[in-house]
Scaffold this active site. Structure first.
Site, PDB file in Angstrom:
ATOM      1  N   HIS A 173       0.865  -1.183   0.000  1.00 41.39           N
ATOM      2  CA  HIS A 173       0.000   0.000   0.000  1.00 41.39           C
ATOM      3  C   HIS A 173       0.898   1.228   0.000  1.00 41.39           C
ATOM      4  O   HIS A 173       1.707   1.425   0.906  1.00 41.39           O
ATOM      5  CB  HIS A 173      -0.942  -0.008   1.204  1.00 41.39           C
ATOM      6  CG  HIS A 173      -2.041  -1.014   1.057  1.00 41.39           C
ATOM      7  ND1 HIS A 173      -2.569  -1.712   2.106  1.00 41.39           N
ATOM      8  CD2 HIS A 173      -2.706  -1.424  -0.063  1.00 41.39           C
ATOM      9  CE1 HIS A 173      -3.528  -2.520   1.645  1.00 41.39           C
ATOM     10  NE2 HIS A 173      -3.621  -2.365   0.342  1.00 41.39           N
ATOM     11  N   GLU A 176       1.571   4.010   2.929  1.00 43.99           N
ATOM     12  CA  GLU A 176       1.948   3.573   4.278  1.00 43.99           C
ATOM     13  C   GLU A 176       3.470   3.657   4.441  1.00 43.99           C
ATOM     14  O   GLU A 176       4.173   2.655   4.568  1.00 43.99           O
ATOM     15  CB  GLU A 176       1.393   2.153   4.505  1.00 43.99           C
ATOM     16  CG  GLU A 176      -0.134   2.154   4.413  1.00 43.99           C
ATOM     17  CD  GLU A 176      -0.786   0.781   4.294  1.00 43.99           C
ATOM     18  OE1 GLU A 176      -0.074  -0.235   4.392  1.00 43.99           O
ATOM     19  OE2 GLU A 176      -2.015   0.735   4.105  1.00 43.99           O
ATOM     20  N   ARG A 229      -3.094   4.834  -2.492  1.00 45.97           N
ATOM     21  CA  ARG A 229      -2.982   3.514  -1.853  1.00 45.97           C
ATOM     22  C   ARG A 229      -2.682   2.414  -2.865  1.00 45.97           C
ATOM     23  O   ARG A 229      -1.925   1.485  -2.600  1.00 45.97           O
ATOM     24  CB  ARG A 229      -4.331   3.208  -1.172  1.00 45.97           C
ATOM     25  CG  ARG A 229      -4.549   1.759  -0.742  1.00 45.97           C
ATOM     26  CD  ARG A 229      -5.965   1.628  -0.173  1.00 45.97           C
ATOM     27  NE  ARG A 229      -6.394   0.267   0.035  1.00 45.97           N
ATOM     28  CZ  ARG A 229      -6.313  -0.375   1.213  1.00 45.97           C
ATOM     29  NH1 ARG A 229      -5.760   0.227   2.249  1.00 45.97           N
ATOM     30  NH2 ARG A 229      -6.760  -1.603   1.349  1.00 45.97           N
ATOM     31  N   HIS A 297       2.301  -3.128   7.150  1.00 44.89           N
ATOM     32  CA  HIS A 297       1.326  -2.130   6.724  1.00 44.89           C
ATOM     33  C   HIS A 297       1.227  -1.082   7.838  1.00 44.89           C
ATOM     34  O   HIS A 297       1.832  -1.223   8.887  1.00 44.89           O
ATOM     35  CB  HIS A 297      -0.056  -2.767   6.553  1.00 44.89           C
ATOM     36  CG  HIS A 297      -0.186  -3.652   5.358  1.00 44.89           C
ATOM     37  ND1 HIS A 297      -0.928  -3.303   4.263  1.00 44.89           N
ATOM     38  CD2 HIS A 297       0.340  -4.877   5.084  1.00 44.89           C
ATOM     39  CE1 HIS A 297      -0.864  -4.272   3.361  1.00 44.89           C
ATOM     40  NE2 HIS A 297      -0.103  -5.243   3.830  1.00 44.89           N
ATOM     41  N   GLU A 372       0.120  -4.124  11.282  1.00 52.41           N
ATOM     42  CA  GLU A 372      -0.375  -2.766  11.052  1.00 52.41           C
ATOM     43  C   GLU A 372       0.373  -1.904  12.063  1.00 52.41           C
ATOM     44  O   GLU A 372       0.093  -1.954  13.262  1.00 52.41           O
ATOM     45  CB  GLU A 372      -1.892  -2.672  11.293  1.00 52.41           C
ATOM     46  CG  GLU A 372      -2.736  -3.474  10.322  1.00 52.41           C
ATOM     47  CD  GLU A 372      -2.864  -2.821   8.936  1.00 52.41           C
ATOM     48  OE1 GLU A 372      -2.411  -1.671   8.761  1.00 52.41           O
ATOM     49  OE2 GLU A 372      -3.423  -3.470   8.038  1.00 52.41           O
TER      50      GLU A 372
HETATM   51 ZN   LIG Z   1      -1.984  -1.542   4.079  1.00 49.36          ZN
END
Ligand SMILES: [Zn+2]
Ligand SMILES: *[C@@H]1O[C@H](CO)[C@@H](O)[C@H](O)[C@H]1NC(C)=O
Ligand SMILES: *[C@@H]1O[C@H](CO)[C@@H](O)[C@H](O)[C@H]1NC(C)=O
Length: 414
Positions: A173, A176, A229, A297, A372
């Site tokens: 992504h 990020e 993204r 992420h 994350e």
């Molecule tokens: Zn992500």
């Protein structure tokens, strides 16, 4: 409808200039009943809002970036619902400007600021020159705009046995940024740390480190749209598919979209995106070596396990879950940063077509995790550069815990 079209055309045609986010506000809405959840999910499938986090469940916050012309509409929607609301950032352009001011072009490579793809790739190339016997430059694939998916294999020549490799990727992504910064920090630690336990783990494994899995999107966040993204493959009026909804395991079976203009567009078919198709061919070729797969992420501070299509605890969950808990605890130890741990579908919401699920479901990599990273919404994707090093330090602690524990189990079972 007309307004929506104008907005899409404007986004599509503005690639020459930088997209601005003046008075775009990041709201946090916390749904309090199922009706509120259903309505927010419908909104997620419409164009014009940028969901920074997904709609998960009752009491779970949803962060949505709202452009000024949409504020009235969204207020009318949420005020009719059982939803708590707060403003996380009233004008994200100010945060983008602050971040841009901290980028130091031409600076030597390091972790006090974020870096462009050219800077990251040049640094990888310099490592293969500096450590010719240890670091091998690897081009895992090519993107739609023909950028390499560049990474390195680090091998001290001491890895033995079938499953002895660790793969870490990031920035599938594009926006990020912290994910790639943490990944290069870990690579640097593997090569230069003098800590004995780090040296031991670094040298007994082979490491595949890929800082930028979505090079076109990542480049685009630097040149044009900080909030991009997806990939940059054109699909009619809109651009890009979500490369982490594009992998060929339970593809598009929930938590992704078939509408090209949405942020979670799964693509027209599995592996439609050049970067995921080519990288997956490379990964498939080495998958038998992999003991651990990690994908970084941001944001939300979660450590997630397969799978995204079901909340059932499948495969070796009873082994991987306790390791995740331990890894999250070792992360917390350094600076007190707290993580939520769990299966994707259970902890967030159903989401299919991720790289992690493909590695686990198709290639049976025993230990597959998704982080994350920081934070929990104060800055979201615009995490200030002075948090790169602390985030990287705590995440390194955590990843090493996973590898150490995976080693213990693989000695017994694999
Ligand atoms: Zn992500
Ligand atoms: C942003 O909002 C402020 C306050 O309402 C207003 O004065 C300003 O003109 C707006 N900026 C832009 C670029 O729309
Ligand atoms: C996990 O479950 C499997 C199959 O149900 C079982 O054989 C194994 O002993 C369990 N392992 C642990 C650590 O509980």
């Amino acid at each position: 409808m007309r307004l929506v079209l104008v907005a899409i055309l404007w986004i599509g045609c503005s690639s020459a200039t930088r997209v601005r986010f003046d008075n775009h506000t990041l709201y946090r809405f916390t749904p309090k009943d199922d009706q509120a959840i259903d309505t927010l999910r419908q909104l997620e499938q419409s164009v014009g809002y940028d969901f920074w986090t997904s709609v998960n469940g009752v009491g779970m916050p949803v962060d949505i970036l709202v452009p000024p012309q949409k504020k009235r509409e969204i207020m009318e929607v949420v005020e009719a619902l059982a939803v708590d609301q707060e403003i996380l950032m009233s004008n994200i352009q100010e945060e983008i400007d602050r971040e841009a001011g901290s980028l130091r072009a031409g600076d030597t490579f390091g972790w006090n600021s974020y870096h462009t793809i050219e800077e990251i790739y040049n640094w990888l190339r310099s490592l293969s020159t500096k450590y010719p016997k240890i670091v091998t430059l690897v081009e895992a694939g090519r993107s739609h705009e023909n950028r390499p998916v560049l990474g390195v294999k680090v091998s001290f020549g001491k890895a033995t046995g079938q499953r002895q490799a660790v793969w870490i990727d990031s920035n599938i992504h594009a926006r990020e940024w912290i994910s790639g910064a943490v990944n290069t920090y870990i690579l640097n630690a593997l090569l230069t740390s003098t800590d004995r336990s780090i040296r031991n783990l670094a040298e007994r494994h082979d490491w595949y480190i890929f800082p930028v899995l979505n090079p076109d999107g990542f480049h685009y966040t630097y040149t044009t749209n900080r909030m991009w993204r997806k990939t940059r493959t054109p699909y009619g009026l809109c651009v890009g598919a979500d490369p982490n909804r594009n992998w060929d395991y339970k593809w598009n079976q929930g938590g992704s979209s078939s509408i090209p203009c949405t942020e979670t567009y799964a693509g027209p078919r599995a592996f439609s995106e050049a970067c995921t198709a080519s990288t997956s061919r490379y990964l498939g070729g080495i998958a038998k070596e992999l003991l651990v797969y990690v994908s970084f992420h941001s944001y939300s501070q979660m450590l997630l396990l397969p799978y995204g299509h079901t909340a059932q605890h499948l495969d070796n969950y009873n082994v991987t879950y306790p390791i995740a808990v331990e890894a999250a605890n070792s992360l917390t130890k350094r600076y007190g940063t707290r993580y939520t741990v769990g299966n994707v579908a259970e902890t967030i919401y159903v989401a299919t077509g991720s790289s992690m699920d493909w590695l686990k479901g198709v290639h049976h990599v025993p230990f597959a995790y998704t982080y994350e990273l920081r934070d929990t919404g104060k800055y979201g994707f615009l995490l200030p550069a002075d948090q790169i090093i602390p985030t990287a330090e705590e995440t390194l602690d955590s990843v090493l815990t996973i590898v150490r524990e995976a080693d213990k189990i693989s000695e017994k079972v694999l």
